[in-house]
Design a protein around this motif. Structure first.
Motif, short mmCIF file in Angstrom:
data_model
loop_
_atom_site.label_atom_id
_atom_site.label_comp_id
_atom_site.label_asym_id
_atom_site.label_seq_id
_atom_site.Cartn_x
_atom_site.Cartn_y
_atom_site.Cartn_z
N PHE A 154 -89.98 0.02 54.69
CA PHE A 154 -90.44 -1.16 53.68
C PHE A 154 -90.16 -0.44 52.44
N HIS A 155 -90.68 -1.03 51.06
CA HIS A 155 -90.33 -0.50 49.93
C HIS A 155 -90.76 1.06 49.72
N VAL A 156 -89.97 1.79 49.42
CA VAL A 156 -90.43 3.19 49.20
C VAL A 156 -90.99 3.91 50.30
N TYR A 157 -90.59 3.44 51.82
CA TYR A 157 -90.92 3.95 53.04
C TYR A 157 -90.87 5.54 52.89
N VAL A 158 -90.24 6.29 52.10
CA VAL A 158 -90.26 7.60 52.07
C VAL A 158 -91.56 8.28 51.79
N ALA A 159 -92.16 7.60 50.82
CA ALA A 159 -93.70 8.15 50.64
C ALA A 159 -94.70 8.06 51.66
N ALA A 160 -94.32 7.42 52.71
CA ALA A 160 -95.27 7.46 53.62
C ALA A 160 -94.70 8.43 54.96
N THR A 161 -95.23 9.63 54.30
CA THR A 161 -94.73 10.86 54.94
C THR A 161 -95.35 11.00 56.33
N PHE A 162 -96.43 10.48 56.71
CA PHE A 162 -96.88 10.14 58.18
C PHE A 162 -95.73 9.56 59.09
N THR A 163 -94.77 8.80 58.52
CA THR A 163 -93.68 8.01 59.62
C THR A 163 -92.70 8.96 59.89
N PRO A 164 -92.23 8.69 61.08
CA PRO A 164 -90.79 9.33 61.43
C PRO A 164 -89.88 9.15 60.41
N GLU A 165 -89.52 7.79 60.04
CA GLU A 165 -88.30 7.56 59.05
C GLU A 165 -88.60 8.37 57.74
N ALA A 166 -89.83 8.43 57.41
CA ALA A 166 -89.88 9.13 56.02
C ALA A 166 -89.55 10.71 56.36
N ARG A 167 -89.98 11.35 57.44
CA ARG A 167 -89.82 12.61 57.55
C ARG A 167 -88.41 12.94 57.77
N SER A 168 -87.72 11.98 58.50
CA SER A 168 -86.16 12.16 58.67
C SER A 168 -85.51 12.21 57.17
N ALA A 169 -85.85 11.16 56.43
CA ALA A 169 -85.33 11.04 55.18
C ALA A 169 -85.54 12.42 54.30
N LEU A 170 -86.71 12.85 54.24
CA LEU A 170 -87.15 13.87 53.37
C LEU A 170 -86.39 15.23 54.05
N ASP A 171 -86.38 15.36 55.39
CA ASP A 171 -85.56 16.67 56.00
C ASP A 171 -84.26 16.40 55.37
N ARG A 172 -83.33 15.21 55.31
CA ARG A 172 -81.98 15.02 54.81
C ARG A 172 -81.84 15.47 53.45
N VAL A 173 -83.02 15.08 52.60
CA VAL A 173 -82.97 15.45 51.36
C VAL A 173 -83.03 16.88 51.26
N ALA A 174 -83.88 17.67 51.96
CA ALA A 174 -83.95 19.02 51.92
C ALA A 174 -82.88 19.84 52.38
N GLY A 175 -82.06 19.15 53.41
CA GLY A 175 -80.68 19.64 53.79
C GLY A 175 -79.68 19.70 52.71
N VAL A 176 -79.67 18.72 51.84
CA VAL A 176 -78.62 18.53 50.96
C VAL A 176 -79.00 19.57 49.97
N ILE A 177 -80.41 19.84 49.45
CA ILE A 177 -80.75 20.66 48.34
C ILE A 177 -80.25 21.97 48.80
N ASN A 178 -80.73 22.31 50.18
CA ASN A 178 -80.69 23.72 50.60
C ASN A 178 -79.09 24.12 50.83
N SER A 179 -78.32 23.09 50.65
CA SER A 179 -76.72 23.28 51.01
C SER A 179 -75.96 23.60 49.71
N VAL A 180 -76.87 23.24 48.46
CA VAL A 180 -76.19 23.48 47.35
C VAL A 180 -76.00 24.85 46.85
N GLU A 181 -75.09 25.47 46.46
CA GLU A 181 -74.85 26.91 46.16
C GLU A 181 -75.10 27.02 44.42
#
Length: 130
Positions: free
Chosen positions: A103-130
């Motif tokens: 749904f709209h801004v599903y990423v804010a519903a951190t209790f859902t697997p979809e949100a956790r997956s999206a936030l893990d993806r964001v963390a991966g991108v941020i952590n890969s930046v030198e």
């Protein structure tokens, strides 16, 4: 910035995309009349199709790589897809991740697997930046 992370962005306040109508009954949070009302407030007298109000109307050249996270049941999905296509056409690195049941801004519903997956993806991108 080295990357832009857009969570359910509202990139076209005109609400004129024909694909929106197909999602209106599926979106549990947003409706077109409410968004049109909010768009007029946001625009403060500017035309809704001006780039200052609807970023999709402007140039995307020079933006950092864009990572879009959009729910499949979000009225804003058709315009997020258009934004991703426009960015790609401008040779801008862009990724669009759609959570089919999101749904709209599903990423804010951190209790859902979809949100956790999206936030893990964001963390991966941020952590890969030198």
């Amino acid at each position: 910035p080295r990357s832009l992370f857009l969570f359910a962005p509202w990139v076209d306040c005109t609400m004129s995309n024909p694909g929106i109508a197909a999602l209106e009954r599926q979106d549990p949070m947003l409706d077109v009349p409410g968004l049109v009302y909010c768009a007029r407030l946001w625009a403060r007298g500017l035309p809704l199709d001006s780039w200052q109000v609807s970023p999709i109307s402007g140039t995307l050249a020079g933006l950092a790589p864009v990572h879009l996270f959009q729910g499949g049941r979000d009225l804003l999905l058709p315009d997020a897809k258009r934004f991703a296509l426009k960015a790609a056409a401008a040779s801008l690195p862009v990724e669009l991740e759609v959570a089919p049941a999101g749904f709209h801004v599903y990423v804010a519903a951190t209790f859902t697997p979809e949100a956790r997956s999206a936030l893990d993806r964001v963390a991966g991108v941020i952590n890969s930046v030198e």
